[in-house]
Scaffold this active site. Structure first.
Site, PDB file in Angstrom:
ATOM      1  CD  GLU A  39      -2.980  -0.158   2.445  1.00 30.45           C
ATOM      2  OE1 GLU A  39      -2.971   0.959   2.987  1.00 30.45           O
ATOM      3  OE2 GLU A  39      -3.522  -1.157   2.940  1.00 30.45           O
ATOM      4  CD  GLU A  68      -3.041   8.583   7.412  1.00 27.60           C
ATOM      5  OE1 GLU A  68      -2.751   7.623   8.139  1.00 27.60           O
ATOM      6  OE2 GLU A  68      -3.655   8.466   6.340  1.00 27.60           O
TER       7      GLU A  68
END
Lengths: 264, 407
Positions: free
Chosen positions: A45, A56
């Protein structure tokens, strides 16, 4: 069958490794991708750097900042995949990011170029299925998968809807929080995965909160594989120059081993 | 008031999925979709609920001090020599700005949803102060996210939030300003979604926030319409408001959307000048993109990275704008212009000298454009300027420009 489904539906539990493209630079990313495959990573990924990565945790936020400092754009991410494909046409590569860079490039242009570069699928963190139909059409036209996320808070009705809209695999976010946060509740993961399995035949991968061989094995026992991100990115940040990718590879070997033990 | 947010007109945006044409929407991570759905259904039930409406009405009257006056600025009008200038005095609200209108509504929603904790983001600190205030008023736990850059610029408001019992959480990621505080608040919400309500400070964010905040703020426009009719008769010819995220503008515009004869003018921050790139004017200079949960006009580069912004007023220093403004721009119902730092400062000083009113630097952008516009109009015409906040918080900034340190 696609490269992605061939891989994920194979015998062993899948290990997906997340890194941010261009962290700390493009050449290092390509090398790291090959190194990770050599120690048992099944698919990669690749994070698309974004100025405002709102989902995040701190570790991956600063990775985005490092990648932006080396001016890594979405076009560069595609170039990285293309370069990786010169010597690897086996390992699936999924791009993961936020919608704005993709929308700015244009959905169709992106889909065409992603296909050409050897990308296999796409995860967009801030794109739930309700907003995703136009992009999905462009991607599917180029036989690229659009993978949606399922969260602990997702209602049973939505789980069904998301699974029917997903292709490639279903990504279960194992905890409420940002990437790299907190500790896993394996019981909760187990019950949610049962629910997903009852409505979908797609492979289920679990991410967020998997840090080592032990957590990978605990989660892998109930899923088709795991996604490891922050733990890897954290090692990259601390890696001393000149030591190649030794520390990252050691971590991934441990996780691979954890997964292989439960496969048997 | 039988319900809130009803325009009683043909205009019925956002649509059921939260879109204003191509703008708006719900671009959030999956974890938040359930919380947004809960917020939406709670609000849809409560907006017609008599008890909720009475609580809201009473707090706006007895706690905030509404209605706020519509004041005819006679000396300013005479000096400009054109249209009559009226000021909608949101600066006189409790906590000194329009932000409290929406915070009261949010706190009541949190109470009804049984969420004991609220979070907010803030730039200048006005929305943070308003959130901390309602948290104290309703007995809620409160954390306010604020960029470290802004914490330095706005020490007074930071201390004020602490006095109110809120915790100010410094944000040192990205550009360390409002947009990063918003990112961090979203991260908190994703983590604590079970017990936390997020009070977004403006008409941006994912659906239903733009609608919710607009509805709560539209009390400004409803009052203005009534007050203008009784004090002057008829409707004003133009309404002017500053636009950062755009909540005060949306609040005063909304009840006038169907009154097509009334020009609606939003004023963005031109910073050091539109041509310099150092500004915060996405409606004037930006292009369409997706940030913070919605599709709207944004300041971003050719790779889709969000650009740094600049304005002398921290409250306008934001690279995006509420999606309904983007829609009103594209359908031509509202016009959007920009005023630079210097023009805003001049207006700031002029309003002090001519009317004895200290406007916030944000609101000074609206005053500056309103003054310009007035000179081009006739004395039988009228302009309403939304004076969204008072300028006490800006005194150190302006004093510094005068070479005086009073920090």
């Amino acid at each position: 069958m696609s490269r992605l489904s061939d891989t994920l539906e194979g015998e062993r539990k899948s290990l997906l490794a997340y890194i941010v493209a261009g962290d700390p630079n493009r050449v290092a990313t390509i090398e790291l991708m090959h190194d990770m495959v050599s120690v048992g990573v099944d698919a990669i990924e690749l994070g698309i750097p974004f100025s405002d990565p709102e989902a995040e945790g701190p570790v991956i936020q600063v990775a985005h900042e490092r990648a932006l400092q080396s001016n890594t754009s979405l076009a560069d991410c595609l170039a990285i995949v293309k370069a990786f494909r010169k010597t690897n046409d086996q390992t699936p590569v999924i791009l993961m990011g936020y919608l704005n860079p993709v929308e700015t490039m244009g959905y169709q242009k992106f889909a065409d170029q992603a296909y050409e570069s050897g990308v296999d699928g796409m995860i967009i963190v801030n794109l739930p299925p309700e907003e995703g139909s136009v992009l999905k059409e462009s991607l599917n036209r180029n036989s690229l998968d659009l993978i949606y996320l399922v969260a602990p808070t997702t209602t049973p009705k939505r789980v069904e809807m998301i699974c029917s809209e997903s292709s490639g695999f279903v990504y279960y976010v194992s905890l409420k929080g940002t990437t790299g946060a907190g500790t896993l509740d394996v019981k909760e993961v187990e019950s949610k995965l049962k629910q997903i399995r009852s409505v979908s035949k797609l492979p289920i991968l679990v991410g967020f909160g998997i840090k080592n061989g032990e957590t990978a094995a605990a989660v892998g026992a109930h899923s088709d594989g795991v996604v490891v991100g922050s733990a890897i990115v954290d090692v990259i940040a601390k890696q001393k120059p000149g030591f190649a990718n030794k520390d990252v590879c050691n971590l991934l070997r441990e996780i691979r081993q954890g997964l292989d033990e439960i496969s048997r | 008031m039988s319900s809130i947010g009803n325009n009683e007109t043909l205009y019925s945006f956002p649509d059921a999925s939260g879109h204003f044409g191509v703008f708006g929407g719900k671009f959030v991570s999956e974890t938040l979709t359930t919380a947004l759905a809960e917020l939406e259904s709670t609000y849809e039930n409560l907006r017609e609920d008599e008890t909720f409406l009475r609580e809201l009405r009473e707090d706006l009257a007895y706690y905030v001090g509404r209605s706020s006056p519509l004041y005819f600025a006679e000396r300013l009008s005479r000096e400009m020599g054109g249209a009559k200038i009226f000021l909608k005095r949101e600066d006189l609200n409790h906590t000194g700005a329009h932000k409290i209108n929406s915070c009261i509504g949010h706190a009541l929603l949190a109470k009804h949803m049984g969420k004991p904790r609220i979070i907010a983001e803030t730039g200048a600190g006005q929305h943070g102060v308003a959130s901390a205030t309602v948290a104290a008023r309703f007995g809620l736990e409160c954390q306010v996210y604020m960029g470290t850059e802004d914490i330095e610029r706005q020490s007074l408001n930071v201390y004020r939030m602490k006095l109110l019992g809120a915790e100010v959480v410094p944000v040192s990621s990205g550009s360390r300003t409002l947009k990063d505080a918003l990112n961090e608040a979203m991260r908190d919400w994703v983590t604590n979604v079970d017990n936390t309500h997020y009070i977004i400070g403006t008409v941006a964010g994912p659906h239903p926030y733009p609608k919710l905040v607009r509805d709560f703020q539209s009390v400004i426009g409803r009052e203005t319409k009534e007050q203008f009719r009784s004090q002057n008769g008829g409707l004003p010819d133009a309404i002017v408001a500053c636009v950062g995220g755009g909540s005060n503008a949306m609040g005063i515009f909304y009840p006038f959307l169907e009154d097509k004869a009334v020009r609606l003018i939003g004023v963005e921050a031109a910073g050091r000048g539109l041509e310099t790139g150092a500004h915060a004017a996405p409606l004037n200079e930006g292009s369409i993109g997706v940030l913070h949960g919605n599709r709207t006009y944004l300041m971003h580069d050719e790779n889709g990275q969000i650009l740094p912004t600049h304005s002398i007023s921290a409250g306008l220093d934001y690279p995006g704008v509420g999606p309904e403004h983007s829609w009103l721009k594209d359908i031509g119902r509202a016009e959007y212009t920009a005023i630079d730092d210097n023009e805003a400062l001049k207006a700031f000083r002029k309003l002090n000298l001519l009317e004895g009113i200290l406007p916030a630097l944000e609101s000074s952008h609206a005053v500056a454009y309103g003054m310009k516009l007035a000179t081009s109009m006739c004395p039988d015409q009228s302009i309403v300027i939304n004076l969204s906040g008072r300028g006490d918080k800006d005194i150190p900034t302006v004093a510094r420009l005068d070479g005086i340190s009073i920090d």
